[in-house]
Design an enzyme around this catalytic site. Sequence first.
Site, PDB file in Angstrom:
ATOM      1  N   SER A 160       0.799  -1.224   0.000  1.00 31.80           N
ATOM      2  CA  SER A 160       0.000   0.000   0.000  1.00 31.80           C
ATOM      3  C   SER A 160       0.831   1.272   0.000  1.00 31.80           C
ATOM      4  CB  SER A 160      -0.931   0.018   1.212  1.00 31.80           C
ATOM      5  OG  SER A 160      -0.194  -0.106   2.416  1.00 31.80           O
ATOM      6  N   ASP A 220      -4.250   7.284   8.445  1.00 29.77           N
ATOM      7  CA  ASP A 220      -5.099   6.324   9.158  1.00 29.77           C
ATOM      8  C   ASP A 220      -4.208   5.597  10.161  1.00 29.77           C
ATOM      9  OD1 ASP A 220      -3.710   4.399   7.669  1.00 29.77           O
ATOM     10  OD2 ASP A 220      -5.344   4.092   6.241  1.00 29.77           O
ATOM     11  N   HIS A 232      -1.093   4.127   7.612  1.00 31.23           N
ATOM     12  CA  HIS A 232      -0.452   4.822   6.496  1.00 31.23           C
ATOM     13  C   HIS A 232      -0.179   6.297   6.800  1.00 31.23           C
ATOM     14  CE1 HIS A 232      -2.923   1.477   4.855  1.00 31.23           C
ATOM     15  NE2 HIS A 232      -1.775   1.218   4.245  1.00 31.23           N
TER      16      HIS A 232
END
Length: 368
Positions: A44, A342, A345
């Site tokens: 990610s 979040d 991340h």
Amino acid sequence: MGTSDTHLLLSSIMLTFILCLSCSMAKVEALNKNVSAFYVFGDSTVDPGNNNYIDTPFRSDFPPYGMDFSSHVPTGRFSNGKLPTDYIASYIGLKELLPPYLDPNSNNLEVLMTGVSFASAGSGFDPLTPSISNVIPLPKQVEYFRACKQRLEGALGKQRSEDHMKKAVFFISAGTNDFVLNYFTLPMRRKTYTTPLAYQQFLIQHVKEFIQGLLAEGAQKIVIVGVPPIGCLPFMITLNSPNAFLQRDCLDNYSSVARDYNLLLQRELNGMQSQFRSFNPDAKIYYVDIYGPIADMIQAHEKFGFDEVNSGCCGSGYIEASVLCNKISNLCPDPSKYVFWDSIHPTEKAYHNLFLANVPKIDFIVNN
């Protein structure tokens, strides 16, 4: 239309296609003499939206993700804005944003020629890791690259395509999910690899195999990123701190595992580089540190303009990520004051700082 007219028309179309392709190549070479393309693999931290096109719950193509992106569009990037690889692609003069390979808009030669990301949020080096959230395994990402390479060979010819790949940068960012979502969260791997060291060695063997796979495809410049201080991720603090809602400090017993892994990785990469000198002297493998810059942003947060370092901007900031961070979640008033967007991340600002911290290394890679 007669046969001669048809042949003339087809010849004209082919000539136009070849001229356009030549112009595209000239444009790339003019922008940067040393780097022809930027191909990215991983998780990610470098997935600009490939997970939008697969059946997985681990995606971010909805608000508030992307709220600070151009046009405030949620692209599938796990942040409020850009990723480090977007900044790198722009900095080295290839394209403003690095697109996901699975986006139908990426399915043209000019886009593929200058670079795409094959990364999938939730993936990792351990084959078990991508199966947890049904995302794209790293070997499958190499398969996608192979298909991309075949398309370029068909358009450019084998020799020009090989020359193109020799000047491309191959960038790998993975490993965090292997520890955070897999080893330290699920019991399965800990039953087999009873110490973090045993698991680190298992991962590094997969790293070696992955790099060897890229070299076999003609890669010459390979960059691999280490893992961050995982004990500082809000998600890890929440799950593993005895007083997570009262005292939210980094957990050094987890971050020390990341440090040890990064040292083992660097040692292994140096060994691989030495092995390649005899039969592939042009191949270069580079390590990029993200542990230090992220630790600096957390420890000296006021220097970087951050107010909050142990919770994310989205929701409570303690556990939310992906579908748990959504359009009805509470949001902090200013993401630029947060290191984390979040619970896992970083924010766009933190990613930009991470990019800036590694500009000297990027310059070295580009020019060597």
